[in-house]
Design an enzyme around this catalytic site. Structure first.
Site, PDB file in Angstrom:
ATOM      1  CD  GLU A   1      -2.275   2.576  -3.424  1.00  0.00           C
ATOM      2  OE1 GLU A   1      -3.413   2.998  -3.664  1.00  0.00           O
ATOM      3  OE2 GLU A   1      -1.746   2.698  -2.309  1.00  0.00           O
TER       4      GLU A   1
ATOM      5  CG  ASP B   1      -1.889   1.098   1.307  1.00  0.00           C
ATOM      6  OD1 ASP B   1      -2.885   1.005   0.574  1.00  0.00           O
ATOM      7  OD2 ASP B   1      -1.691   2.074   2.071  1.00  0.00           O
TER       8      ASP B   1
HETATM    9  C1  NOJ Z   1      -4.465   3.152  -0.613  1.00  0.00           C
HETATM   10  C2  NOJ Z   1      -5.577   2.203  -0.374  1.00  0.00           C
HETATM   11  O1  NOJ Z   1      -5.926   1.573  -1.574  1.00  0.00           O
HETATM   12  C3  NOJ Z   1      -6.707   2.999   0.236  1.00  0.00           C
HETATM   13  O2  NOJ Z   1      -7.892   2.260   0.324  1.00  0.00           O
HETATM   14  C4  NOJ Z   1      -6.263   3.487   1.584  1.00  0.00           C
HETATM   15  O3  NOJ Z   1      -7.275   4.297   2.141  1.00  0.00           O
HETATM   16  C5  NOJ Z   1      -4.977   4.288   1.476  1.00  0.00           C
HETATM   17  N1  NOJ Z   1      -4.003   3.651   0.644  1.00  0.00           N
HETATM   18  C6  NOJ Z   1      -4.362   4.488   2.829  1.00  0.00           C
HETATM   19  O4  NOJ Z   1      -3.830   3.291   3.317  1.00  0.00           O
END
Ligand code: NOJ
Length: 531
Positions: free
Chosen positions: A266, A202
């Protein structure tokens, strides 16, 4: 070919997939119950969003213990059993690791905020106020709503600010601290030893922040990230630090001590594709989750052509692309694509199948977001049922709840998701958009996905072959996947019929009952096997 290159991934938002214990919230045993379903569809790997101990301010993306399962989702034995059962069916499991930040209830933060000199005082990003109490800089939180909310929150105890790129309950970890890094690597080891097949990292492009954080002011900030075009203010010190890239290399070296594990990052910034490549060249992540593609999709063949042509050429042999049409942070693909169109239910099915065709025939790893394979749409969420923290800040604009509603397994009151009222409302269309009915219907969106996945498995060209655009008509996107048993994909993104200059080959899949080439009907999608 590596499994993460040729496999089809399926993203599960565990709160909404299947409730096995009657509390209205999905759980790990619920996922285990549905392993048959993944086999039916032909899914190779599932990615499960966070199920770790958490106060659930951001529904699991605020973790208070990296190595335990939140009781709402079950326990560690349930997870071990899920891995075991999935592996017996040849299904891989990747889990979400949230290492940019923790929950403010994590014992590390609880300790860190106690004083300026406790052993964990440097585990988060703390800064003194300016001479007149000013904020350390003008960065705006990614979770800002209508206004501009700072990334800095004042702590009365330390008389300092701490940094949080997301909600104030999600303080950012200080990756420059060696003990922090050790704790993170220990947590990765815990899950790798248990047998998970990989991680989705993430917010991975944000790990390191600029050292001279205080000096950086940035251009005038107008809106929050999610409301504006990214480049309005999203700039370097916030993201893509070289230190982050070096850390990613260390993470990969660490993961490579284990066989066959995959990493999905991500990655987000205004640099879009450039950053994806930077993060996925040799020695870095295997895959950058392609949010850029998802966000730029529209009902326009020319636009999609330019997206995929650039993407494919840009990645080339340098790194491996991925494709995504939906995830838990965006509106559902069908809802977005039919905006402003007059469409009936048949059209909707066709449009779902059209985008499924695109997703599953491009050169890159496809990620299916739960529910897309049955044609789920966004669900209207009344104000008193809004759960998403960012959705609350954005109200009356919808946040992320509409695309996170319960999976529709059947047409019963709670869609076969739960016996009790679920945590988010079920979409009314469950009476006809549901797994049970769609399995029986040859023409359903679900069975189209199943057939597409099976064609992908039968054609090496679709998984591995090169990608070549074919010029047919501005309303049509067509390409060839070369290799053994080449396949040509032709898609009409308009509501009008088009005559194209094509005949030959054998149509192996069509979202209409029978092809009528050289005519393409509205939203028609075809797969043609050629010699
Ligand atoms: C990206 C995640 O996909 C999202 O759902 C989340 O709120 C944020 N990162 C913070 O962790």
């Amino acid at each position: 070919m590596e499994w993460w290159k040729e496999g089809v991934f399926y993203q599960i938002y565990p709160r909404s997939f299947k409730d096995s214990n009657g509390d209205g919230i999905g759980d790990l045993n619920g996922i285990s119950e549905k392993l048959d379903y993944f086999e039916y569809l032909g899914i190779d790997a599932i990615w499960i969003c966070p199920f770790f101990k958490s106060p659930m301010v951001d529904f699991g993306y605020d973790i208070s213990d990296y190595t335990s399962v939140d009781p709402i989702f079950g326990n560690i034995e349930d997870f071990k059993s899920l891995i075991d059962q999935a592996h017996r069916r040849n299904i891989k499991i990747i889990i979400d690791q949230v290492y940019n930040h923790t929950s403010d209830k994590h014992p590390w933060f609880v300790e860190s905020r106690k004083s300026r000199n406790n052993p964990k005082s440097d585990w988060y990003i703390w800064r003194d106020p300016g001479p007149n109490g000013e904020l350390p800089n003008n960065w705006v939180s990614l979770f800002s709503g209508q206004g501009e909310e700072s990334v800095w929150t004042w702590d009365e105890n330390r008389k300092q600010y701490y940094l949080h790129l997301f909600a104030k309950e999600q303080p950012d970890l200080n990756w420059r601290n060696e003990e922090v890094r050790k704790a993170i690597y220990d947590s990765m080891k815990f899950w790798l030893d248990m047998g998970v097949d990989g991680f989705r990292f993430d917010a991975a492009s944000h790990f390191y922040k600029a050292l001279d954080i205080n000096a950086k002011k940035g251009p005038q900030i107008k809106k929050s990230l999610f409301q504006s075009s990214r480049d309005e203010y999203y700039w370097d010190p916030f993201t893509a630090r070289p230190e982050t890239l070096i850390e990613v290399e260390n993470i990969i070296k660490f993961m490579n001590k284990y066989d066959n594990r995959a990493s999905v990052g991500e990655i987000s910034s205004d640099m879009g594709l450039c950053l994806y490549l930077l993060f996925t060249i040799q020695g870095r992540f295997n895959i950058a989750f392609n949010i850029d593609f998802l966000e730029k999709l529209s009902m326009n063949a020319k636009n999609i052509r330019s997206l995929v042509e650039t993407l494919d050429a840009f990645f080339g042999n340098r790194a491996w692309p991925s494709y995504v049409t939906g995830n838990h942070d965006n509106r559902r693909i069908l809802t977005r694509m039919i905006e402003g169109l007059h469409v009936n239910y048949e059209d909707k099915k066709r449009i779902s199948k059209l985008f499924a065709t695109l997703l599953l025939t491009l050169r890159g790893t496809p990620f299916i977001y739960y529910g897309e394979e049955i044609g789920m749409e966004d669900t209207y969420i009344p104000k008193d049922r809004v759960m998403d923290p960012w959705g609350k800040a954005l109200w009356p604009k919808p946040g992320r709840d509409p695309a996170r509603t319960p999976m529709q397994w059947d047409s019963s009151k709670y869609a076969g998701f739960s016996e009790v009222e679920p945590w988010l409302p079920v979409n009314d269309n469950k009476s006809f958009v549901n797994v049970k009915d769609e399995i029986k219907d040859e023409d359903s969106v679900l069975n189209f996905y199943k057939r597409l996945i099976s064609e992908r498995k039968n054609h090496d060209s679709l998984r591995n072959g090169t990608f070549e655009i074919i010029d047919l008509d501005d309303k049509v996107l067509a390409y060839k996947r070369n290799g053994e048993k080449p396949v040509v994909v032709i898609m009409n993104f308009s509501s009008e019929s088009v005559m194209i200059n094509w005949n030959g080959g054998k149509v192996i899949l069509d979202n209409y009952a029978k092809p009528e080439l050289p005519y393409l009907r509205s939203f028609e999608a075809l797969l043609i096997e050629i010699d």
